[in-house]
Design a protein around this motif. Structure first.
Motif, PDB file in Angstrom:
ATOM      1  N   LEU A 185       4.902  -1.959  -5.846  1.00 24.11           N
ATOM      2  CA  LEU A 185       5.330  -2.380  -4.510  1.00 24.11           C
ATOM      3  C   LEU A 185       6.631  -3.180  -4.639  1.00 24.11           C
ATOM      4  O   LEU A 185       6.688  -4.148  -5.397  1.00 24.11           O
ATOM      5  N   HIS A 236       4.892  -9.590  -1.586  1.00 22.13           N
ATOM      6  CA  HIS A 236       3.965  -8.964  -2.536  1.00 22.13           C
ATOM      7  C   HIS A 236       4.695  -8.130  -3.582  1.00 22.13           C
ATOM      8  O   HIS A 236       4.085  -7.364  -4.308  1.00 22.13           O
ATOM      9  N   ARG A 260       3.783  -6.182  -7.356  1.00 18.35           N
ATOM     10  CA  ARG A 260       2.374  -5.815  -7.578  1.00 18.35           C
ATOM     11  C   ARG A 260       2.240  -4.321  -7.758  1.00 18.35           C
ATOM     12  O   ARG A 260       3.013  -3.536  -7.222  1.00 18.35           O
ATOM     13  N   ILE A 277       0.110  -1.143  -6.806  1.00 20.20           N
ATOM     14  CA  ILE A 277      -0.787  -0.752  -5.715  1.00 20.20           C
ATOM     15  C   ILE A 277      -1.416   0.590  -6.077  1.00 20.20           C
ATOM     16  O   ILE A 277      -0.699   1.546  -6.389  1.00 20.20           O
ATOM     17  N   GLU A 278      -2.723   0.668  -6.025  1.00 18.99           N
ATOM     18  CA  GLU A 278      -3.381   1.952  -6.261  1.00 18.99           C
ATOM     19  C   GLU A 278      -4.728   1.964  -5.537  1.00 18.99           C
ATOM     20  O   GLU A 278      -5.110   0.972  -4.925  1.00 18.99           O
ATOM     21  N   ALA A 305      -7.805   1.868  -3.281  1.00 19.99           N
ATOM     22  CA  ALA A 305      -8.068   1.492  -1.887  1.00 19.99           C
ATOM     23  C   ALA A 305      -6.855   0.820  -1.244  1.00 19.99           C
ATOM     24  O   ALA A 305      -6.602   0.990  -0.046  1.00 19.99           O
ATOM     25  N   GLU A 306      -6.088   0.067  -2.031  1.00 22.37           N
ATOM     26  CA  GLU A 306      -4.912  -0.630  -1.455  1.00 22.37           C
ATOM     27  C   GLU A 306      -3.846   0.367  -1.022  1.00 22.37           C
ATOM     28  O   GLU A 306      -3.209   0.217   0.015  1.00 22.37           O
ATOM     29  N   LEU A 307      -3.660   1.402  -1.840  1.00 21.75           N
ATOM     30  CA  LEU A 307      -2.685   2.439  -1.494  1.00 21.75           C
ATOM     31  C   LEU A 307      -3.159   3.177  -0.240  1.00 21.75           C
ATOM     32  O   LEU A 307      -2.383   3.469   0.681  1.00 21.75           O
ATOM     33  N   GLU A 308      -4.467   3.444  -0.210  1.00 19.61           N
ATOM     34  CA  GLU A 308      -5.062   4.119   0.957  1.00 19.61           C
ATOM     35  C   GLU A 308      -4.842   3.272   2.217  1.00 19.61           C
ATOM     36  O   GLU A 308      -4.485   3.806   3.265  1.00 19.61           O
ATOM     37  N   ASP A 309      -5.038   1.957   2.097  1.00 20.33           N
ATOM     38  CA  ASP A 309      -4.843   1.060   3.250  1.00 20.33           C
ATOM     39  C   ASP A 309      -3.416   1.151   3.789  1.00 20.33           C
ATOM     40  O   ASP A 309      -3.193   1.170   4.997  1.00 20.33           O
ATOM     41  N   LEU A 310      -2.456   1.216   2.857  1.00 17.60           N
ATOM     42  CA  LEU A 310      -1.046   1.250   3.254  1.00 17.60           C
ATOM     43  C   LEU A 310      -0.742   2.497   4.091  1.00 17.60           C
ATOM     44  O   LEU A 310       0.108   2.470   4.977  1.00 17.60           O
ATOM     45  N   SER A 352       7.192  -0.631   4.220  1.00 15.80           N
ATOM     46  CA  SER A 352       6.834  -0.782   2.802  1.00 15.80           C
ATOM     47  C   SER A 352       7.719   0.110   1.954  1.00 15.80           C
ATOM     48  O   SER A 352       8.251   1.124   2.423  1.00 15.80           O
TER      49      SER A 352
END
Ligand SMILES: NC(=O)c1ccc[n+]([C@@H]2O[C@H](COP(=O)([O-])OP(=O)(O)OC[C@H]3O[C@@H](n4cnc5c(N)ncnc54)[C@H](OP(=O)(O)O)[C@@H]3O)[C@@H](O)[C@H]2O)c1
Length: 247
Positions: free
Chosen positions: A3, A9, A12, A14-15, A17-22, A231
């Motif tokens: 990211l 942030h 960091r 990101i992979e 669930a966090e990537l999915e959230d984005l 992002s």
């Protein structure tokens, strides 16, 4: 993926669930996200197709966009030249879609005046669920009948060209509100002119293409829309940018 924006942030990785959230569409409203991959010098295709510009991280976010959507939206030319044949989810995609309360298979909606979409197009005949053909009064009646006979659902919106505002409303009326547009440039240009784009998901690919390729948007009139960078990710020399339209 690394990211690099927003700055609080940055750095960091990101992979999962966090990537999915984005890449999850906002809840409770119609949201049209447009995906494109471009070469670093702005080419929208190489040898007539987008695929040679793509990289593994681009494919990962493109997959997320489609996995988390109610419907895919594309122009007739892209459907034909890219050989679209609808979404055929694997187990991972089905699980992801069920977790998000989505139907197992999203339909594809193809925009056409009737010229560029034959009834035997793979996007109609190869789809697991009926393809939606978004067309207009100008489409010959026998062509419309042939689409229906081949298994498509035909939606007429507009006279000489597709009224995209009415077409998107027709999708929303069917509960298809999370819209993953996968191009191409003429459709993107028309959606921009109509003020329908909420988000641009732009991949900048690590290649110089030169050559005659066009840009990611094409329309007769310039209709500038300001964008907010939501992002930015970097991975494998690829930049993955999400912009929100400011209206
Ligand atoms: N780099 C990327 O991410 C990416 C993504 C997608 C496509 N591409 C590339 O873009 C190229 C295709 O470009 P394109 O701009 O011609 O593709 P396109 O936008 O997918 O298709 C244009 C066609 O869509 C229909 N259409 C669009 N807006 C319409 C409207 N308002 N009303 C009625 N019909 C409408 C028309 O079809 P009819 O002629 O049937 O009426 C029109 O000829 C290909 O080389 C493809 O590989 C690249």
């Amino acid at each position: 993926m690394h990211l690099i924006w927003p700055p609080d942030h940055a750095g960091r990785v990101i992979e999962g669930a966090e990537l999915e959230d984005l890449y999850t569409y906002p809840a409770g409203r119609t949201w049209l996200a447009v995906n494109f991959v471009s070469s670093a010098d702005g080419a929208v295709e190489l040898g007539g197709q987008a695929r040679p510009l793509s990289t593994p991280p681009d494919r990962e976010v493109l997959q997320l966009g489609s996995d988390l959507a109610d419907v895919l939206l594309i122009g007739a030319t892209t459907a034909m030249v890219e050989g679209f044949h609808g979404v055929h989810p694997d187990r991972r995609t089905r699980e992801r879609r069920r977790r998000h309360g989505l139907a197992d298979v999203p339909p594809t909606a193809v925009v056409t005046t009737g010229h560029g979409l034959p009834a035997d197009a793979p996007v109609i005949t190869g789809a697991q669920v009926p393809t939606l053909v978004l067309t207009c009064e100008a489409a010959p009646v026998d062509v419309r009948r042939a689409w229906t006979a081949a298994g498509a659902e035909v939606i007429v919106a507009g006279e000489g060209s597709v009224d995209l505002t009415a077409a998107v409303a027709a999708l929303a009326g069917r509960g298809l509100r999370r819209i993953d547009c996968e191009g191409g440039p003429h459709l993107f240009g028309a959606l921009t002119e109509a003020g329908l784009v909420d988000e641009l998901r732009l991949t900048l690919s690590p290649v110089l293409a030169a050559g005659p390729a066009g840009r990611i948007a094409a329309s007769p009139l310039a209709t500038p829309v300001d964008l907010h960078l939501a992002s930015a990710l970097a991975e494998a020399d690829t930049l993955l940018l999400r912009y929100l339209a400011q209206r």
